[in-house]
Structure formats: structure tokens, C-alpha cells
Design a protein around this motif. Structure first.
Motif, PDB file in Angstrom:
ATOM      1  N   SER A 163      69.856 -42.910 -20.022  1.00  0.00           N
ATOM      2  CA  SER A 163      69.980 -44.083 -19.173  1.00  0.00           C
ATOM      3  C   SER A 163      70.261 -45.326 -20.020  1.00  0.00           C
ATOM      4  O   SER A 163      69.954 -45.372 -21.220  1.00  0.00           O
ATOM      5  CB  SER A 163      68.680 -44.295 -18.378  1.00  0.00           C
ATOM      6  N   PHE A 164      70.815 -46.340 -19.375  1.00  0.00           N
ATOM      7  CA  PHE A 164      71.029 -47.615 -20.061  1.00  0.00           C
ATOM      8  C   PHE A 164      69.689 -48.206 -20.493  1.00  0.00           C
ATOM      9  O   PHE A 164      69.596 -48.872 -21.523  1.00  0.00           O
ATOM     10  CB  PHE A 164      71.775 -48.589 -19.136  1.00  0.00           C
ATOM     11  N   THR A 165      68.654 -47.929 -19.715  1.00  0.00           N
ATOM     12  CA  THR A 165      67.318 -48.431 -20.033  1.00  0.00           C
ATOM     13  C   THR A 165      66.884 -47.959 -21.418  1.00  0.00           C
ATOM     14  O   THR A 165      66.503 -48.764 -22.279  1.00  0.00           O
ATOM     15  CB  THR A 165      66.309 -47.956 -18.967  1.00  0.00           C
ATOM     16  N   GLU A 166      66.897 -46.650 -21.644  1.00  0.00           N
ATOM     17  CA  GLU A 166      66.472 -46.122 -22.938  1.00  0.00           C
ATOM     18  C   GLU A 166      67.487 -46.426 -24.038  1.00  0.00           C
ATOM     19  O   GLU A 166      67.112 -46.649 -25.196  1.00  0.00           O
ATOM     20  CB  GLU A 166      66.210 -44.622 -22.839  1.00  0.00           C
ATOM     21  N   PHE A 167      68.759 -46.448 -23.681  1.00  0.00           N
ATOM     22  CA  PHE A 167      69.799 -46.781 -24.651  1.00  0.00           C
ATOM     23  C   PHE A 167      69.557 -48.182 -25.231  1.00  0.00           C
ATOM     24  O   PHE A 167      69.818 -48.438 -26.413  1.00  0.00           O
ATOM     25  CB  PHE A 167      71.160 -46.713 -23.961  1.00  0.00           C
ATOM     26  N   SER A 168      69.012 -49.078 -24.406  1.00  0.00           N
ATOM     27  CA  SER A 168      68.832 -50.473 -24.809  1.00  0.00           C
ATOM     28  C   SER A 168      67.498 -50.728 -25.492  1.00  0.00           C
ATOM     29  O   SER A 168      67.226 -51.868 -25.897  1.00  0.00           O
ATOM     30  CB  SER A 168      68.939 -51.393 -23.580  1.00  0.00           C
ATOM     31  N   TYR A 169      66.670 -49.709 -25.647  1.00  0.00           N
ATOM     32  CA  TYR A 169      65.338 -49.919 -26.228  1.00  0.00           C
ATOM     33  C   TYR A 169      65.429 -50.569 -27.602  1.00  0.00           C
ATOM     34  O   TYR A 169      64.624 -51.444 -27.946  1.00  0.00           O
ATOM     35  CB  TYR A 169      64.597 -48.588 -26.330  1.00  0.00           C
ATOM     36  N   VAL A 170      66.396 -50.168 -28.400  1.00  0.00           N
ATOM     37  CA  VAL A 170      66.524 -50.692 -29.757  1.00  0.00           C
ATOM     38  C   VAL A 170      66.708 -52.214 -29.745  1.00  0.00           C
ATOM     39  O   VAL A 170      66.243 -52.911 -30.650  1.00  0.00           O
ATOM     40  CB  VAL A 170      67.676 -49.999 -30.513  1.00  0.00           C
ATOM     41  N   LEU A 171      67.366 -52.751 -28.704  1.00  0.00           N
ATOM     42  CA  LEU A 171      67.526 -54.198 -28.616  1.00  0.00           C
ATOM     43  C   LEU A 171      66.181 -54.885 -28.386  1.00  0.00           C
ATOM     44  O   LEU A 171      65.899 -55.937 -28.976  1.00  0.00           O
ATOM     45  CB  LEU A 171      68.483 -54.563 -27.472  1.00  0.00           C
ATOM     46  N   LEU A 172      65.341 -54.286 -27.554  1.00  0.00           N
ATOM     47  CA  LEU A 172      64.035 -54.893 -27.273  1.00  0.00           C
ATOM     48  C   LEU A 172      63.157 -54.911 -28.517  1.00  0.00           C
ATOM     49  O   LEU A 172      62.504 -55.913 -28.816  1.00  0.00           O
ATOM     50  CB  LEU A 172      63.338 -54.121 -26.153  1.00  0.00           C
ATOM     51  N   GLN A 173      63.139 -53.781 -29.248  1.00  0.00           N
ATOM     52  CA  GLN A 173      62.294 -53.755 -30.446  1.00  0.00           C
ATOM     53  C   GLN A 173      62.834 -54.697 -31.514  1.00  0.00           C
ATOM     54  O   GLN A 173      62.061 -55.349 -32.219  1.00  0.00           O
ATOM     55  CB  GLN A 173      62.179 -52.333 -30.999  1.00  0.00           C
ATOM     56  N   SER A 174      64.137 -54.782 -31.630  1.00  0.00           N
ATOM     57  CA  SER A 174      64.726 -55.707 -32.600  1.00  0.00           C
ATOM     58  C   SER A 174      64.419 -57.152 -32.241  1.00  0.00           C
ATOM     59  O   SER A 174      64.167 -57.992 -33.125  1.00  0.00           O
ATOM     60  CB  SER A 174      66.243 -55.500 -32.659  1.00  0.00           C
ATOM     61  N   LEU A 175      64.426 -57.437 -30.947  1.00  0.00           N
ATOM     62  CA  LEU A 175      64.072 -58.789 -30.483  1.00  0.00           C
ATOM     63  C   LEU A 175      62.661 -59.154 -30.937  1.00  0.00           C
ATOM     64  O   LEU A 175      62.399 -60.321 -31.278  1.00  0.00           O
ATOM     65  CB  LEU A 175      64.184 -58.856 -28.959  1.00  0.00           C
ATOM     66  N   ASP A 176      61.757 -58.183 -30.963  1.00  0.00           N
ATOM     67  CA  ASP A 176      60.395 -58.461 -31.417  1.00  0.00           C
ATOM     68  C   ASP A 176      60.398 -59.032 -32.830  1.00  0.00           C
ATOM     69  O   ASP A 176      59.695 -60.016 -33.111  1.00  0.00           O
ATOM     70  CB  ASP A 176      59.546 -57.185 -31.391  1.00  0.00           C
ATOM     71  N   TYR A 177      61.162 -58.411 -33.717  1.00  0.00           N
ATOM     72  CA  TYR A 177      61.188 -58.887 -35.106  1.00  0.00           C
ATOM     73  C   TYR A 177      61.745 -60.307 -35.163  1.00  0.00           C
ATOM     74  O   TYR A 177      61.198 -61.189 -35.850  1.00  0.00           O
ATOM     75  CB  TYR A 177      62.016 -57.934 -35.963  1.00  0.00           C
ATOM     76  N   LEU A 178      62.801 -60.556 -34.399  1.00  0.00           N
ATOM     77  CA  LEU A 178      63.402 -61.895 -34.401  1.00  0.00           C
ATOM     78  C   LEU A 178      62.409 -62.941 -33.890  1.00  0.00           C
ATOM     79  O   LEU A 178      62.254 -64.012 -34.488  1.00  0.00           O
ATOM     80  CB  LEU A 178      64.662 -61.890 -33.540  1.00  0.00           C
ATOM     81  N   GLU A 179      61.729 -62.635 -32.793  1.00  0.00           N
ATOM     82  CA  GLU A 179      60.773 -63.589 -32.226  1.00  0.00           C
ATOM     83  C   GLU A 179      59.588 -63.828 -33.167  1.00  0.00           C
ATOM     84  O   GLU A 179      59.138 -64.964 -33.346  1.00  0.00           O
ATOM     85  CB  GLU A 179      60.260 -63.076 -30.875  1.00  0.00           C
ATOM     86  N   LEU A 180      59.076 -62.771 -33.776  1.00  0.00           N
ATOM     87  CA  LEU A 180      57.945 -62.929 -34.689  1.00  0.00           C
ATOM     88  C   LEU A 180      58.355 -63.651 -35.965  1.00  0.00           C
ATOM     89  O   LEU A 180      57.555 -64.387 -36.556  1.00  0.00           O
ATOM     90  CB  LEU A 180      57.340 -61.560 -35.015  1.00  0.00           C
ATOM     91  N   HIS A 181      59.604 -63.471 -36.377  1.00  0.00           N
ATOM     92  CA  HIS A 181      60.115 -64.219 -37.520  1.00  0.00           C
ATOM     93  C   HIS A 181      60.176 -65.715 -37.189  1.00  0.00           C
ATOM     94  O   HIS A 181      59.786 -66.561 -38.004  1.00  0.00           O
ATOM     95  CB  HIS A 181      61.504 -63.703 -37.906  1.00  0.00           C
ATOM     96  N   ARG A 182      60.633 -66.025 -35.992  1.00  0.00           N
ATOM     97  CA  ARG A 182      60.766 -67.430 -35.597  1.00  0.00           C
ATOM     98  C   ARG A 182      59.412 -68.086 -35.308  1.00  0.00           C
ATOM     99  O   ARG A 182      59.183 -69.242 -35.649  1.00  0.00           O
ATOM    100  CB  ARG A 182      61.661 -67.522 -34.352  1.00  0.00           C
ATOM    101  N   ARG A 183      58.515 -67.349 -34.673  1.00  0.00           N
ATOM    102  CA  ARG A 183      57.237 -67.919 -34.231  1.00  0.00           C
ATOM    103  C   ARG A 183      56.185 -67.961 -35.345  1.00  0.00           C
ATOM    104  O   ARG A 183      55.357 -68.872 -35.382  1.00  0.00           O
ATOM    105  CB  ARG A 183      56.686 -67.120 -33.049  1.00  0.00           C
ATOM    106  N   TYR A 184      56.184 -66.923 -36.214  1.00  0.00           N
ATOM    107  CA  TYR A 184      55.121 -66.796 -37.206  1.00  0.00           C
ATOM    108  C   TYR A 184      55.610 -66.706 -38.654  1.00  0.00           C
ATOM    109  O   TYR A 184      54.798 -66.574 -39.558  1.00  0.00           O
ATOM    110  CB  TYR A 184      54.287 -65.541 -36.920  1.00  0.00           C
ATOM    111  N   GLY A 185      56.922 -66.736 -38.850  1.00  0.00           N
ATOM    112  CA  GLY A 185      57.436 -66.554 -40.203  1.00  0.00           C
ATOM    113  C   GLY A 185      57.302 -65.127 -40.698  1.00  0.00           C
ATOM    114  O   GLY A 185      57.253 -64.883 -41.920  1.00  0.00           O
ATOM    115  N   CYS A 186      57.265 -64.177 -39.795  1.00  0.00           N
ATOM    116  CA  CYS A 186      57.108 -62.767 -40.162  1.00  0.00           C
ATOM    117  C   CYS A 186      58.327 -62.292 -40.949  1.00  0.00           C
ATOM    118  O   CYS A 186      59.475 -62.505 -40.545  1.00  0.00           O
ATOM    119  CB  CYS A 186      56.945 -61.932 -38.899  1.00  0.00           C
TER     120      CYS A 186
END
Length: 424
Positions: A163-186
Motif C-alpha cells: 500500500s501507499f501507506t506502508e510505502f511512505s513509512y520511510v518518509l515519516l521516520q525520516s521526518l522524525d530525524y529532521l524534526e529532532l535535529h531542528r528542535r533539539y539539535g539531534c
């Protein structure tokens, strides 16, 4: 450039891969690094495979680095694609409940005070407020479809469909790294080696979106000696929640570790020093029947995950089960864990008290009623560690442990149980 904590992780077999080991070592030595590891609530508890990540986080925190422990309130609603086929999506309210349960489990392994205080974060906080258009414009544009199609799990699923849902999972997890980098300097993410594709995609997203260089490492998957994996999808999951895997069963799991793997597990799961582990390795090689390494492993990990008191109760239960102490001294909750692990039958109390022959058969310690009678006449049948001499004996109310359990044994090692349901 070397890093003391990275060298320790390598010695303990906790480093399977990294994006740039030399650059990572330099960053870890230069000063405190904010790092993150994520846990998706696709079940009500973490299992022992997740314990590896919690231990790595503790090693890094003790070296002065700051943990961000991510519980995936959004990614847990989707689930990482599996080779075996499409996931069944859990209801949002169920996932929300699991988020809180897993948050509580994560919090017991780290320090939440001081300069390297840990923080628990939930990725629903940023994905929940993001519109589809923003997600496609700001995140999706950085992901070439040809690279996504080249991922192993996607390639394997293309014929049967994904499904497109599972196909797109990698985008969601990658977004986590970007957000944590921006918010906390991760600047460091780690996880199991089966997540390496998702982890490195996050590294790449941070580079593309923010022109920043960040790091990643992967831990090896825990396997049996034959190379097969442990985990909830392979059967027999070992959960960290005592309601799902009792402390007794948890202790028994590590006590039964294979000789070929026990030293590896000692390095990963315990705080034992290099010298202590080398000595236990020597004992395992020279006197494997003593199972010295397995006993240390089981005791240490049970104390870590449950408590020293639960460890002591598990050891006492094993001792009592095989006649070295009194079963009646065990608390009801410990007995319940023992019986659950033994997997005995349930007998309705309304049918009256069962015969010893029935208990021996229904507990699984013998194959038939005839075999039960033979075990009694040969002097090899025990009820609650008391030898039975009468083939016509019937269980009495006084024989019920905690008012409902009966432990049966044949010989020295074959043990089973029955439970009287709605016992008086």
C-alpha cells in the motif's frame, strides 16, 4: 580518532554499522551529542530485542550524551513494512494507549535529571499538525521514487502489492530525524540493523533539507546460534511487560541461552566487566554443564528489567519447582508465572477434585493414564514435590497451591501443572 564509548559498544558487539565511524567518534569525543532512538507502539509492550536499544542509550548517556527516546504515536499507526505482507492497522485509541505503556517502560532505563537528562518525545506532536500538502511539498520532494523502490522490503512486496501507506513509512521516520535535529539539535540516530534503510534515509533528509551533516549507527539483531531471529513475529516473544512474560519465564529464557551465544548475550545485556566476561567464557568452554554464564546472564537481566526482588523470586521458584525448596513458600503471583510457563491444563472445579492420575496426564508429564499409573507404581510421580504411592489417590483441597494450582512432576526433570478454575 577514537571514542571510548564507541570502543565499548564495539567490544560488546553493539555496533553493526555506522555512516562514518571516524566522524562519529570525533563528534562523540568533541562534546555532548544529542541522540535519538525510536520505538513504534505496534504492540502493548517492548520485547527483549528492544532492550538492546535501551542499553545502547544507557551506555551513551553514561558517557555524557543526551538521549531523546521517541515513542511513535504516528509511525505506530502505520507500521514499518514487513516482508510477510501488509499490516493490519490498529485503532488510533489503541495505539495511544500503547504509547503510554511503552513510555513507562522506556523511562525506567535512563536518567531524567542532570546535564544529560533524557527526554521522551512523541512524533505525533509534529506529524499530527502537518497538512498533507506540507508533507508532500516539504518532505516528499526530497525522496526519489527510484530509491524508494530499490529498498529490499519494497522490492520483495511489489509482486504481491504494497500500500501507499506502508510505502511512505520511510518518509515519516525520516521526518522524525529532521524534526529532532531542528528542535533539539539531534545529530545521531541509532536502531536495529533491520532499520538501517530508514535510518540512513533520515540522515539524507537532514542533509537535503537543512544542508547539515548528522550521524547514524545500527546495532546487530539478536539471533539464535542457527541464525534465526527472536521477535514477536517469529513466535515465543519475550516481552518486557511482566503481565505478558512473567519474571520467572523471563529468567528461564536467559537461563536456557545456548552455550554458543551466552557470552555474546553477556556482553550485550549485562554490565559485567571485560575480565568477568572473559572468565565466564572460560568456564563455559571448560565446564559447560555448570552453566555459570547462563546463571549470571539470567540473574543480571532479570534484575535489570524487573527488579532484584523479582530475580530472587524467579530463582526461588526454579529451586522449588524441582524439589529443592517448598512450593508453598512461593507467592501466588510467582506461582501463576510458573504455571503459565509450564502451560498446564485448566480443570473446572465444578467437576470435583481430579485424581492424581488425571493431573499427571492433563499436566503433560505423562502421555496417558496408563503411563501415569506406571510412574506412580515405579516411585517416579510427585504432586507438589511429594511422592505419590497410591494409584487411586485424589487431589485434596490442601493440595491446591494458592487455592488453585497443582504442580506435577515425573522423575527429576519433567514438570507440568494444572489449574482448577473457579476453585473453592
Amino acid at each position: 580518532m577514537t571514542s571510548a564509548v564507541l570502543d565499548e559498544l564495539k567490544w560488546r558487539g553493539l555496533l553493526a554499522n555506522s555512516t562514518d565511524e571516524e566522524a562519529l567518534a570525533a563528534a562523540l569525543e568533541a562534546g555532548p551529542v544529542t541522540f535519538y532512538v525510536g520505538f513504534d507502539p505496534t504492540a502493548p509492550s517492548l520485547h527483549f530485542g528492544h532492550l538492546v536499544q535501551l542499553i545502547v542509550a544507557r551506555h551513551l548517556q553514561e558517557a555524557g550524551h543526551r538521549p531523546l527516546m521517541l515513542v511513535g504515536g504516528s509511525t505506530g499507526q502505520i507500521g514499518d513494512p514487513r516482508d510477510s505482507g501488509e499490516r493490519t492497522l490498529n485503532p488510533k485509541e489503541v495505539v495511544a494507549g500503547w504509547v503510554e505503556r511503552i513510555r513507562g517502560q522506556v523511562e525506567q532505563y535512563l536518567d531524567f535529571d542532570g546535564p544529560a537528562a533524557a527526554t521522551v518525545v512523541n512524533n505525533l506532536d509534529w506529524t499530527g499538525e502537518m497538512s498533507v500538502l506540507d508533507f508532500l511539498r516539504d518532505i516528499g520532494k526530497h525522496f526519489p521514487v527510484n530509491r524508494m523502490l530499490a529498498r529490499d522490503v519494497v522490492r520483495k512486496r511489489l509482486d504481491d502489492g504494497i500500500s501507499f501507506t506502508e510505502f511512505s513509512y520511510v518518509l515519516l521516520q525520516s521526518l522524525d530525524y529532521l524534526e529532532l535535529h531542528r528542535r533539539y539539535g539531534c545529530s545521531l540516530q541509532f536502531g536495529g540493523s533491520d532499520q538501517w534503510g530508514n535510518i540512513t534515509a533520515g540522515v539524507e533528509l537532514v542533509r537535503r533539507a537543512d544542508d547539515a551533516r548528522v550521524h547514524a549507527l545500527a546495532t546487530p539483531l539478536m539471533t539464535k546460534a542457527d541464525g534465526t531471529k527472536f521477535g514477536k513475529t517469529e513466535g515465543g516473544a519475550v516481552w518486557l511487560d511482566p503481565a505478558l512474560t512473567s519474571p520467572y519465564a523471563f529468567h528461564q529464557f536467559f537461563l536456557n541461552a545456548e552455550d554458543a551465544k551466552v557470552v555474546e548475550y553477556l556482553k550485550v545485556f549485562t554490565r559485567r566487566s571485560h575480565e568477568e566476561i572473559e572468565e565466564l567464557a572460560r568456564q563455559t568452554a571448560e565446564q559447560p554443564h555448570l552453566r555459570a554464564a547462563q546463571k549470571v546472564l539470567a540473574d543480571d537481566v532479570t534484575a535489570l528489567v524487573h527488579s532484584p526482588q523479582e530475580r530472587d523470586a524467579a530463582v526461588a521458584a526454579a529451586s522449588a519447582l524441582f524439589g529443592r525448596s517448598d512450593l508453598r513458600d512461593l507467592p501466588g503471583a510467582v506461582l501463576a508465572g510458573v504455571v503459565a510457563e509450564l502451560g498446564g491444563a485448566e480443570l473446572p472445579a465444578a467437576d470435583g477434585m481430579p485424581s492424581v492420575v488425571d493431573v499427571l496426564k492433563r499436566s503433560g508429564v505423562v502421555a496417558s493414564r496408563g503411563a501415569a499409573r506406571r510412574a506412580i507404581t515405579e516411585g517416579g510421580a510427585y504432586i507438589n514435590n511429594v511422592k505419590v504411592a497410591d494409584v487411586d489417590a485424589v487431589i485434596g483441597a490442601d493440595d491446591l497451591l494458592d487455592g488453585r494450582f497443582v504442580i506435577a512432576r515425573r522423575g527429576k526433570r519433567t514438570v507440568g501443572a494444572v489449574t482448577l478454575v473457579d476453585a473453592p
